[in-house]
Design a protein around this motif. Structure first.
Motif, PDB file in Angstrom:
ATOM      1  N   LEU A 237       0.854  -1.184   0.000  1.00 45.47           N
ATOM      2  CA  LEU A 237       0.000   0.000   0.000  1.00 45.47           C
ATOM      3  C   LEU A 237       0.888   1.231   0.000  1.00 45.47           C
ATOM      4  N   GLY A 238       0.583   2.205  -0.860  1.00 45.78           N
ATOM      5  CA  GLY A 238       1.391   3.411  -0.938  1.00 45.78           C
ATOM      6  C   GLY A 238       0.928   4.492   0.026  1.00 45.78           C
ATOM      7  N   GLY A 239       1.717   5.560   0.115  1.00 41.43           N
ATOM      8  CA  GLY A 239       1.359   6.700   0.952  1.00 41.43           C
ATOM      9  C   GLY A 239       1.476   6.452   2.429  1.00 41.43           C
ATOM     10  N   ALA A 240       2.405   5.587   2.833  1.00 40.10           N
ATOM     11  CA  ALA A 240       2.506   5.187   4.240  1.00 40.10           C
ATOM     12  C   ALA A 240       3.646   5.876   4.974  1.00 40.10           C
ATOM     13  N   ALA A 241       4.118   7.011   4.457  1.00 38.53           N
ATOM     14  CA  ALA A 241       5.297   7.661   5.040  1.00 38.53           C
ATOM     15  C   ALA A 241       5.097   8.050   6.498  1.00 38.53           C
ATOM     16  N   GLY A 242       3.874   8.421   6.880  1.00 40.58           N
ATOM     17  CA  GLY A 242       3.651   8.900   8.241  1.00 40.58           C
ATOM     18  C   GLY A 242       3.382   7.818   9.265  1.00 40.58           C
ATOM     19  N   PHE A 243       3.431   6.561   8.864  1.00 40.38           N
ATOM     20  CA  PHE A 243       3.101   5.466   9.781  1.00 40.38           C
ATOM     21  C   PHE A 243       4.345   4.907  10.466  1.00 40.38           C
ATOM     22  N   LYS A 244       4.150   4.485  11.713  1.00 42.20           N
ATOM     23  CA  LYS A 244       5.199   3.806  12.461  1.00 42.20           C
ATOM     24  C   LYS A 244       4.617   2.538  13.083  1.00 42.20           C
ATOM     25  N   PRO A 245       5.412   1.469  13.162  1.00 39.22           N
ATOM     26  CA  PRO A 245       4.895   0.222  13.737  1.00 39.22           C
ATOM     27  C   PRO A 245       4.586   0.370  15.221  1.00 39.22           C
ATOM     28  N   GLY A 246       3.513  -0.292  15.649  1.00 41.52           N
ATOM     29  CA  GLY A 246       3.118  -0.299  17.051  1.00 41.52           C
ATOM     30  C   GLY A 246       3.147  -1.707  17.605  1.00 41.52           C
ATOM     31  N   ASN A 247       2.124  -2.071  18.339  1.00 39.30           N
ATOM     32  CA  ASN A 247       2.064  -3.401  18.938  1.00 39.30           C
ATOM     33  C   ASN A 247       1.891  -4.473  17.870  1.00 39.30           C
ATOM     34  N   SER A 248       2.353  -5.671  18.192  1.00 34.71           N
ATOM     35  CA  SER A 248       2.182  -6.809  17.294  1.00 34.71           C
ATOM     36  C   SER A 248       1.927  -8.049  18.134  1.00 34.71           C
ATOM     37  N   GLY A 249       1.457  -9.089  17.489  1.00 33.11           N
ATOM     38  CA  GLY A 249       1.194 -10.325  18.213  1.00 33.11           C
ATOM     39  C   GLY A 249       0.936 -11.462  17.250  1.00 33.11           C
ATOM     40  N   ARG A 250       0.802 -12.652  17.792  1.00 32.84           N
ATOM     41  CA  ARG A 250       0.548 -13.844  17.006  1.00 32.84           C
ATOM     42  C   ARG A 250      -0.151 -14.865  17.893  1.00 32.84           C
ATOM     43  N   GLY A 251      -0.663 -15.904  17.271  1.00 35.40           N
ATOM     44  CA  GLY A 251      -1.304 -16.957  18.034  1.00 35.40           C
ATOM     45  C   GLY A 251      -0.304 -17.732  18.865  1.00 35.40           C
ATOM     46  N   ASN A 252      -0.798 -18.702  19.592  1.00 34.46           N
ATOM     47  CA  ASN A 252       0.058 -19.488  20.475  1.00 34.46           C
ATOM     48  C   ASN A 252       0.887 -20.503  19.697  1.00 34.46           C
ATOM     49  N   GLY A 253       2.138 -20.647  20.077  1.00 35.60           N
ATOM     50  CA  GLY A 253       2.999 -21.655  19.473  1.00 35.60           C
ATOM     51  C   GLY A 253       3.653 -21.164  18.197  1.00 35.60           C
ATOM     52  N   PRO A 254       4.736 -21.819  17.776  1.00 42.48           N
ATOM     53  CA  PRO A 254       5.458 -21.397  16.573  1.00 42.48           C
ATOM     54  C   PRO A 254       4.643 -21.557  15.299  1.00 42.48           C
ATOM     55  N   ARG A 255       3.698 -22.511  15.288  1.00 38.51           N
ATOM     56  CA  ARG A 255       2.896 -22.743  14.093  1.00 38.51           C
ATOM     57  C   ARG A 255       1.528 -22.077  14.192  1.00 38.51           C
ATOM     58  N   ALA A 256       1.476 -20.981  14.931  1.00 41.34           N
ATOM     59  CA  ALA A 256       0.227 -20.239  15.040  1.00 41.34           C
ATOM     60  C   ALA A 256      -0.271 -19.875  13.650  1.00 41.34           C
ATOM     61  N   SER A 257      -1.577 -19.960  13.461  1.00 40.66           N
ATOM     62  CA  SER A 257      -2.136 -19.759  12.124  1.00 40.66           C
ATOM     63  C   SER A 257      -2.375 -18.296  11.794  1.00 40.66           C
ATOM     64  N   TYR A 258      -2.072 -17.376  12.713  1.00 38.19           N
ATOM     65  CA  TYR A 258      -2.348 -15.966  12.452  1.00 38.19           C
ATOM     66  C   TYR A 258      -1.391 -15.077  13.238  1.00 38.19           C
ATOM     67  N   GLY A 259      -1.314 -13.814  12.799  1.00 37.10           N
ATOM     68  CA  GLY A 259      -0.543 -12.799  13.501  1.00 37.10           C
ATOM     69  C   GLY A 259      -1.030 -11.428  13.077  1.00 37.10           C
ATOM     70  N   TRP A 260      -0.615 -10.379  13.800  1.00 41.64           N
ATOM     71  CA  TRP A 260      -1.051  -9.033  13.445  1.00 41.64           C
ATOM     72  C   TRP A 260       0.011  -8.006  13.811  1.00 41.64           C
TER      73      TRP A 260
END
Length: 541
Positions: A237-260
């Protein structure tokens, strides 16, 4: 014989009388839902309804806005299966039942979805979030706005694979569902000048939701393709110059099926990711990647399952990535992980569709009642009752087809769900269908298997995939999942496999009575035939 006649008469009376179906929605993830749109597919009596707007929905005596969208129709144009969508508010672990009727409703949804076509530019908006795309030169999102203010704009290339990408004329561009409560756009396009991989993306916007739901398939399913390695597949996605990363996470275990990953800046946005398919790797050290970054003023989402490794796509394979862009704190990762589903009673499905087994199948309650009437002891022993708790965080990496599979996993889980109403069965069906349509099935992207081409790599005895003999080929459950959910790619995958089964089982047409039908008895022919029969039952063409 008498029983069969009674069942038939009941079906006729129900078909001719006014329609009134209960739809149950259960919250499985422990997350509060506020005006979240839920969908569920149901069958309709043949020849009765041609107007998708002739329905209404009630929560007790209160009318709720509802949208019915065509999934498949009968040859006369009447509804065969329709996707019922409506907004719900439900407490964590709560359950609500609504009544669906065949009389036209009067209420409308808040923040309805609208579509505006301005030449080649198409805008989809619900008043909270909007996006535009170019139907002639598709490059993902031309713009994403929040409350009318542009948050993202077109990237140099919305999809990169092997460092190739950029605007391209779509090979397919259409709305599969279009209405005030749910609108879903489906686009297929090339990726740069490469023959393969290609792209298929499904984009959904719902009434009142500050979120854009994206399901992307990186595809290697054309005619004559071979195994490929795709370097650094990315969604941008373009136009993201003003964004900075915040919190992140993932499901339980190394093979978690999702993350954010959350980003803060001109707006707060969460990028939710979920993989589908096989990683072509295993072992206890396997860790799935869900990284999103800001690179060169673009928001870049990594589509690879394993960081810093190319994505392998075998012949006829897809790599599925579910991406949700959320512009509000009201949507939690847990809520996105476990989408709500509206389920009708088992008896309703059994009356109006065979589901690949024949009409009149019973629920768990019917089965228990039968045992009671037969005088069985402990017919209601709770220790013997099936229990499948919600399990939304599931990812299946591999299925040893010729060692562990003697059944249609999706079909078994779908029937567990329909017969008991237990969400855990549905969660398992969702996880299996991702594996099936990504890897287990040889996808035939934009060509008809058997008529326009065949798979040269189709194994005699498949390992993880269907096989040439068809003895471990299952294609009924994927149809039922697609119809219950309205999942566009699942329905395409089901027909892809049915084409293969039709071409494969056709080789048995010259076998004379008494001769061997295939390896290890007739199961290869029968399993192919079941998939083809279900395809005809759904399409009726």
């Amino acid at each position: 014989m008498k029983t069969a006649i009674i069942i038939s008469m009941v079906g006729i009376v129900s078909s001719l009388s006014a329609l009134e179906v209960s739809l149950t929605v259960e919250e499985p993830a422990g997350a509060e839902r506020k005006l979240e749109v839920v969908s569920g597919g149901i069958p309709f009596p043949a020849g009765k309804y041609k107007d998708c707007g002739a329905f209404s929905l009630y929560d007790g005596n209160t009318e709720i806005p509802v949208q019915v969208s065509l999934i498949v129709k009968y040859p006369d144009g009447s509804l065969h299966w329709g996707l019922v969508s409506f907004p719900v508010s439900i407490s964590p672990r709560g359950k609500k039942t609504y009544i669906f009727k065949d009389c036209q409703g009067k209420v409308t949804a808040s923040n309805p979805v609208t579509v505006k076509e301005m030449g080649d530019i198409v805008e989809v908006s619900n008043g909270l979030v909007s996006f535009t795309v170019n139907r002639a030169s598709f490059n993902g999102f031309e713009s994403i706005k929040l409350g009318g203010r542009e948050i993202f704009k077109s990237a140099k290339a919305w999809l990169l694979a092997n460092n190739q990408g950029g605007p391209a004329r779509p090979t397919y561009f259409d709305f599969v569902y279009r209405g005030p409560i749910r609108t879903t756009l489906y686009v297929k396009s090339p990726c740069g000048e490469q023959k393969t991989p290609t792209s298929a993306v499904v984009i959904t916007l719902c009434a009142g939701e500050p979120a854009i739901r994206i399901e992307h398939n990186l595809r290697n399913g054309g005619i004559g393709v071979k195994r490929i390695q795709v370097a650094e597949p990315r969604f941008c996605l373009g136009g993201a110059a003003g964004f900075k990363p915040g919190n992140s996470g993932r499901g339980n275990g190394p093979r978690a099926s999702y993350g954010w990953q959350e980003f803060n800046g001109p707006a707060d946005v969460m990028v939710f990711l979920r993989h589908g398919g096989t990683a072509h790797a295993g072992g206890k050290d396997l860790v799935l990647d869900y990284s999103s970054t800001i690179t060169n003023d673009e928001l870049v989402v990594n589509l690879s399952m394993i960081r810093d490794k190319p994505t392998q796509l075998d012949e006829g394979e897809h790599k599925i990535t579910e991406i949700t862009l959320v512009f509000s704190k009201s949507f939690s990762p847990e809520a996105i992980l476990a989408p709500l589903h509206a389920l009708a009673p088992c008896s309703y499905y059994a009356e109006h569709d065979s589901m690949g087994v024949g009409r009149g199948f019973g629920s768990l309650e019917d089965e228990t009642t039968t045992y009671k009437s037969a005088g069985w002891k402990k017919y209601d022993d709770q220790k013997k009752m099936p229990v499948m708790k919600p399990a939304p965080d599931l990812w299946f990496n591999w299925l040893d087809v010729h060692e562990t599979s003697e059944c249609d996993q999706i079909q078994g889980m779908i029937f567990g769900y329909i017969r008991t109403g237990q969400r855990g069965y549905f969660d398992h069906a969702m996880a299996w269908q991702r594996y099936y349509r990504a890897f287990y099935m040889y996808r035939t992207d934009d060509f008809t298997y058997g008529k326009e081409g065949r798979r040269t790599g189709l194994e005699k005895f498949g390992t993880g995939r269907t096989c040439a003999g068809g003895c471990h080929t299952y294609g009924v459950g994927i149809f039922n999942y697609a119809l219950l959910t309205g999942n566009v790619d699942a329905l395409e995958a089901a027909f892809d496999l049915a084409e293969q089964c039709n071409a494969t089982s056709g080789t048995y047409s010259s076998v004379k009575p008494g001769a061997q039908l295939g390896y290890w008895g007739s199961r290869g022919f029968v399993r192919n035939f079941l998939a083809v029969a279900r395809a005809y039952d759904v399409a009726r063409t």
